[in-house]
Every structure is written in C-alpha cells, then in structure tokens.
Design an enzyme around this catalytic site. Sequence first.
Site, PDB file in Angstrom:
ATOM      1  N   ASN A  13      36.203  43.751  35.811  1.00  0.00           N
ATOM      2  CA  ASN A  13      36.478  45.188  35.834  1.00  0.00           C
ATOM      3  C   ASN A  13      37.989  45.400  35.673  1.00  0.00           C
ATOM      4  O   ASN A  13      38.779  44.878  36.466  1.00  0.00           O
ATOM      5  CB  ASN A  13      35.976  45.745  37.174  1.00  0.00           C
ATOM      6  CG  ASN A  13      36.181  47.234  37.286  1.00  0.00           C
ATOM      7  OD1 ASN A  13      37.236  47.741  36.917  1.00  0.00           O
ATOM      8  ND2 ASN A  13      35.197  47.928  37.803  1.00  0.00           N
ATOM      9  N   HIS A  16      41.759  48.659  37.337  1.00  0.00           N
ATOM     10  CA  HIS A  16      43.007  48.703  38.109  1.00  0.00           C
ATOM     11  C   HIS A  16      44.239  48.363  37.292  1.00  0.00           C
ATOM     12  O   HIS A  16      45.361  48.614  37.740  1.00  0.00           O
ATOM     13  CB  HIS A  16      42.867  47.870  39.381  1.00  0.00           C
ATOM     14  CG  HIS A  16      41.856  48.528  40.278  1.00  0.00           C
ATOM     15  ND1 HIS A  16      42.113  49.720  40.897  1.00  0.00           N
ATOM     16  CD2 HIS A  16      40.564  48.235  40.532  1.00  0.00           C
ATOM     17  CE1 HIS A  16      41.027  50.123  41.544  1.00  0.00           C
ATOM     18  NE2 HIS A  16      40.076  49.234  41.334  1.00  0.00           N
ATOM     19  N   HIS A  49      35.110  51.912  34.396  1.00  0.00           N
ATOM     20  CA  HIS A  49      34.528  53.123  34.992  1.00  0.00           C
ATOM     21  C   HIS A  49      35.347  54.326  34.527  1.00  0.00           C
ATOM     22  O   HIS A  49      36.497  54.481  34.912  1.00  0.00           O
ATOM     23  CB  HIS A  49      34.585  52.978  36.525  1.00  0.00           C
ATOM     24  CG  HIS A  49      33.981  54.116  37.274  1.00  0.00           C
ATOM     25  ND1 HIS A  49      33.924  54.136  38.645  1.00  0.00           N
ATOM     26  CD2 HIS A  49      33.417  55.277  36.868  1.00  0.00           C
ATOM     27  CE1 HIS A  49      33.339  55.261  39.055  1.00  0.00           C
ATOM     28  NE2 HIS A  49      33.034  55.980  37.984  1.00  0.00           N
ATOM     29  N   ARG A  51      36.011  57.704  35.159  1.00  0.00           N
ATOM     30  CA  ARG A  51      35.734  58.702  36.206  1.00  0.00           C
ATOM     31  C   ARG A  51      35.959  60.098  35.664  1.00  0.00           C
ATOM     32  O   ARG A  51      36.732  60.302  34.726  1.00  0.00           O
ATOM     33  CB  ARG A  51      36.640  58.461  37.421  1.00  0.00           C
ATOM     34  CG  ARG A  51      36.321  57.186  38.183  1.00  0.00           C
ATOM     35  CD  ARG A  51      37.151  57.097  39.451  1.00  0.00           C
ATOM     36  NE  ARG A  51      36.637  57.955  40.483  1.00  0.00           N
ATOM     37  CZ  ARG A  51      35.985  57.541  41.571  1.00  0.00           C
ATOM     38  NH1 ARG A  51      35.789  56.251  41.789  1.00  0.00           N
ATOM     39  NH2 ARG A  51      35.547  58.408  42.454  1.00  0.00           N
ATOM     40  N   ARG A  55      41.138  59.005  36.588  1.00  0.00           N
ATOM     41  CA  ARG A  55      42.256  58.483  37.393  1.00  0.00           C
ATOM     42  C   ARG A  55      42.678  57.083  36.960  1.00  0.00           C
ATOM     43  O   ARG A  55      43.765  56.642  37.252  1.00  0.00           O
ATOM     44  CB  ARG A  55      41.915  58.495  38.876  1.00  0.00           C
ATOM     45  CG  ARG A  55      40.909  57.461  39.279  1.00  0.00           C
ATOM     46  CD  ARG A  55      40.741  57.400  40.769  1.00  0.00           C
ATOM     47  NE  ARG A  55      40.104  58.584  41.300  1.00  0.00           N
ATOM     48  CZ  ARG A  55      39.487  58.616  42.484  1.00  0.00           C
ATOM     49  NH1 ARG A  55      39.468  57.538  43.239  1.00  0.00           N
ATOM     50  NH2 ARG A  55      38.901  59.707  42.917  1.00  0.00           N
ATOM     51  N   HIS A  56      41.778  56.349  36.309  1.00  0.00           N
ATOM     52  CA  HIS A  56      42.241  55.050  35.776  1.00  0.00           C
ATOM     53  C   HIS A  56      41.893  54.937  34.287  1.00  0.00           C
ATOM     54  O   HIS A  56      42.722  55.223  33.440  1.00  0.00           O
ATOM     55  CB  HIS A  56      41.790  53.848  36.622  1.00  0.00           C
ATOM     56  CG  HIS A  56      40.445  53.912  37.257  1.00  0.00           C
ATOM     57  ND1 HIS A  56      39.290  54.041  36.538  1.00  0.00           N
ATOM     58  CD2 HIS A  56      40.064  53.838  38.564  1.00  0.00           C
ATOM     59  CE1 HIS A  56      38.272  54.030  37.366  1.00  0.00           C
ATOM     60  NE2 HIS A  56      38.694  53.928  38.619  1.00  0.00           N
ATOM     61  N   GLU A  76      30.633  52.062  33.403  1.00  0.00           N
ATOM     62  CA  GLU A  76      30.242  52.705  34.669  1.00  0.00           C
ATOM     63  C   GLU A  76      30.512  54.190  34.573  1.00  0.00           C
ATOM     64  O   GLU A  76      31.589  54.607  34.114  1.00  0.00           O
ATOM     65  CB  GLU A  76      31.071  52.135  35.822  1.00  0.00           C
ATOM     66  CG  GLU A  76      30.705  50.734  36.192  1.00  0.00           C
ATOM     67  CD  GLU A  76      31.518  50.257  37.385  1.00  0.00           C
ATOM     68  OE1 GLU A  76      32.289  51.051  37.969  1.00  0.00           O
ATOM     69  OE2 GLU A  76      31.409  49.084  37.717  1.00  0.00           O
ATOM     70  N   THR A 107      34.398  53.591  44.733  1.00  0.00           N
ATOM     71  CA  THR A 107      32.989  53.964  44.860  1.00  0.00           C
ATOM     72  C   THR A 107      32.479  53.481  46.208  1.00  0.00           C
ATOM     73  O   THR A 107      32.301  52.286  46.419  1.00  0.00           O
ATOM     74  CB  THR A 107      32.176  53.328  43.710  1.00  0.00           C
ATOM     75  OG1 THR A 107      32.901  53.531  42.493  1.00  0.00           O
ATOM     76  CG2 THR A 107      30.807  53.964  43.589  1.00  0.00           C
ATOM     77  N   GLU A 157      22.507  47.038  40.501  1.00  0.00           N
ATOM     78  CA  GLU A 157      23.689  46.322  40.961  1.00  0.00           C
ATOM     79  C   GLU A 157      23.823  46.593  42.451  1.00  0.00           C
ATOM     80  O   GLU A 157      23.961  47.740  42.875  1.00  0.00           O
ATOM     81  CB  GLU A 157      24.945  46.784  40.213  1.00  0.00           C
ATOM     82  CG  GLU A 157      26.181  46.040  40.709  1.00  0.00           C
ATOM     83  CD  GLU A 157      27.390  46.162  39.797  1.00  0.00           C
ATOM     84  OE1 GLU A 157      27.217  46.317  38.572  1.00  0.00           O
ATOM     85  OE2 GLU A 157      28.512  46.087  40.326  1.00  0.00           O
ATOM     86  N   HIS A 200      31.539  44.726  44.060  1.00  0.00           N
ATOM     87  CA  HIS A 200      32.428  45.620  44.796  1.00  0.00           C
ATOM     88  C   HIS A 200      33.099  44.873  45.943  1.00  0.00           C
ATOM     89  O   HIS A 200      32.436  44.423  46.871  1.00  0.00           O
ATOM     90  CB  HIS A 200      31.729  46.869  45.347  1.00  0.00           C
ATOM     91  CG  HIS A 200      32.707  48.001  45.539  1.00  0.00           C
ATOM     92  ND1 HIS A 200      33.572  48.056  46.604  1.00  0.00           N
ATOM     93  CD2 HIS A 200      32.992  49.080  44.772  1.00  0.00           C
ATOM     94  CE1 HIS A 200      34.339  49.130  46.480  1.00  0.00           C
ATOM     95  NE2 HIS A 200      34.014  49.772  45.382  1.00  0.00           N
ATOM     96  N   HIS A 223      39.140  44.593  41.405  1.00  0.00           N
ATOM     97  CA  HIS A 223      40.361  44.838  42.167  1.00  0.00           C
ATOM     98  C   HIS A 223      41.024  43.544  42.621  1.00  0.00           C
ATOM     99  O   HIS A 223      42.228  43.347  42.448  1.00  0.00           O
ATOM    100  CB  HIS A 223      40.035  45.748  43.362  1.00  0.00           C
ATOM    101  CG  HIS A 223      41.228  46.136  44.151  1.00  0.00           C
ATOM    102  ND1 HIS A 223      41.596  45.480  45.301  1.00  0.00           N
ATOM    103  CD2 HIS A 223      42.153  47.102  43.952  1.00  0.00           C
ATOM    104  CE1 HIS A 223      42.699  46.040  45.776  1.00  0.00           C
ATOM    105  NE2 HIS A 223      43.049  47.024  44.978  1.00  0.00           N
TER     106      HIS A 223
HETATM  107  N1  PXP Z   1      30.624  47.342  40.462  1.00  0.00           N
HETATM  108  C1  PXP Z   1      30.700  48.688  40.548  1.00  0.00           C
HETATM  109  C2  PXP Z   1      29.468  49.476  40.258  1.00  0.00           C
HETATM  110  C3  PXP Z   1      31.897  49.345  40.892  1.00  0.00           C
HETATM  111  O1  PXP Z   1      31.938  50.690  40.979  1.00  0.00           O
HETATM  112  C4  PXP Z   1      33.043  48.556  41.102  1.00  0.00           C
HETATM  113  C5  PXP Z   1      34.343  49.229  41.410  1.00  0.00           C
HETATM  114  O2  PXP Z   1      34.738  50.007  40.341  1.00  0.00           O
HETATM  115  C6  PXP Z   1      32.939  47.162  40.971  1.00  0.00           C
HETATM  116  C7  PXP Z   1      31.712  46.589  40.677  1.00  0.00           C
HETATM  117  C8  PXP Z   1      34.110  46.271  41.145  1.00  0.00           C
HETATM  118  O3  PXP Z   1      34.642  46.398  42.423  1.00  0.00           O
HETATM  119  P1  PXP Z   1      36.033  45.744  42.774  1.00  0.00           P
HETATM  120  O4  PXP Z   1      37.047  46.382  41.873  1.00  0.00           O
HETATM  121  O5  PXP Z   1      36.223  46.082  44.204  1.00  0.00           O
HETATM  122  O6  PXP Z   1      35.906  44.276  42.520  1.00  0.00           O
END
Ligand code: PXP
Length: 250
Positions: A13, A16, A49, A51, A55-56, A76, A107, A157, A200, A223
Amino acid sequence: MTDFAGRLRLGVNIDHVATLRNARGGDLPDPVRAAHLAEEAGADGITAHLREDRRHIIDSDIDRLMDTLRVPLNFEMAATDEMQKIALRHKPHAVCIVPEKREERTTEGGLEVAREENKLAGYIAPLREAGCRVSIFIGADERQITAAHRIGAQVIELHTGAYCDAHAEGNFEIRDRELEMMREMSAYAHSLGLEVHAGHGLTYDTVTPVAAFPEVMELNIGHFLIGESVFRGLGPAIAEMRRLMDAARA
Ligand code: PXP
C-alpha cells in the site's frame, strides 16, 4: 472454491508516500515511483486508497498507476457513487470496499455489510460485471462474512488492526483472542468459497501468525513498510516482509 495453492501474495500500500508528498504540496515523493520500486522488490500487487477527501492518493495517481503498473492494482474505495464511477472507468484488477469516515486518521473498522446488504449487493454488481474482483474489508465476524458472501463479494479482507494494536499495547490476552477469531473466520470464509485477504497495521512483529493461516491468500501492508523504508530503503524493507511471510508459510 479457492485452494491453498500458490504462495501468499504481498500487496504493498503506497498511500503514505502520497501523505508525505501532500504534507508539502508539489510532486515529491512520488507514490507511483514507490509503486514501481515495490514491483521490482517483489510486491505481487499495489494497493491505493482514493479517499473522498483525497488526503493521500489523488486521481492522477490512479491514472498513472493504471497506465504503468505491471502488477495488479487493488483500488480501495468507499461505497460512494463517485468512487463507483472512477472504478468503472479504470476497471482495476480488484476493488476493496472500505468504510470511510472523514474524521478518522485511518480506516478504523470493517464495513457494516449485514445492515446494508441490499444496497451493497446493488452497488458491487456493476463492478463485478466490469471484471473487477470485489473485496470487502471486514471484521472477523461471522454475521458480516456471511453477508459479504450473500451480496456476491468474491474476496474478504480481514481487518488486522485490533490484533496489531493489542500487540503494540502489550495486551496479549486481547491480541491472542483477536488472532483466534481471525483464524476461525478465515476458515469459515474459505468454507463459503470466499478468497481471504488480511491487512491493516501489520509489522515484522505481527505478520507471522497471520501469514501462517493457510486460507489467507494475500496481505496488504503499507504504513509500516513505508516507515521502515526511511531506515533501510523500500526494496530491503519489502524483502524482509517477504522473507517473514514465506517463513511463516513454510
Ligand atoms: N487494507 C486495507 C483495506 C486498508 O484500508 C489499509 C490501510 O489503508 C491497509 C490494508 C494497509 O494498512 P497499513 O497501512 O496499516 O499497513
């Protein structure tokens, strides 16, 4: 029904990197460059994602990802009309429907599917018809998983956030209970024919038990990897996550 063949996939992902870019305005650092580096480092997919408040990730990032990625994009999005239109225009490999609140930092919970079954069934049908694999970001809750299956989602997920938070806070009783719920619900979702993903908040310290669930086919991690890349570079940060995932599965 899916089988357990094939290695556990890692979706990286890149949101960030965009957060950092947007903190200054301008174009740097470029999340699409990070996506290409992640591809080179062995990511099996890229997650982003878009949004509502941008924001990102922003719309032009999605355009560029769709134009240049070699691995699948997991898009996402919240279940809004605007996002459905964008997804139908791009037709990414997968869409993951997530709950979205303006005031949250990330999220925070899984989607409430059971109460919104009819609405969500109608919402995801055109996405499926367009060829997207539809995933629902969800808590380890039998009622929600059953509803996700009923509305025609192909993938769930599992939200690993509560498990990771409990680990970080040293609350091992809650951590282990969360893990057990996810273990049971992975097996349950698989028995319904759903493909199971998870993500997440996962880190090197928390990934192993989740990666060891045989039903889990994909982890989406952002992240921690982007943070870790400050210290060791994105490629090595991803390679270490890959190593831990493979070791958990061996
Ligand atoms: N999966 C989903 C559905 C998410 O919303 C996120 C955060 O955007 C992640 C995975 C990844 O989470 P993290 O950035 O905390 O690793």
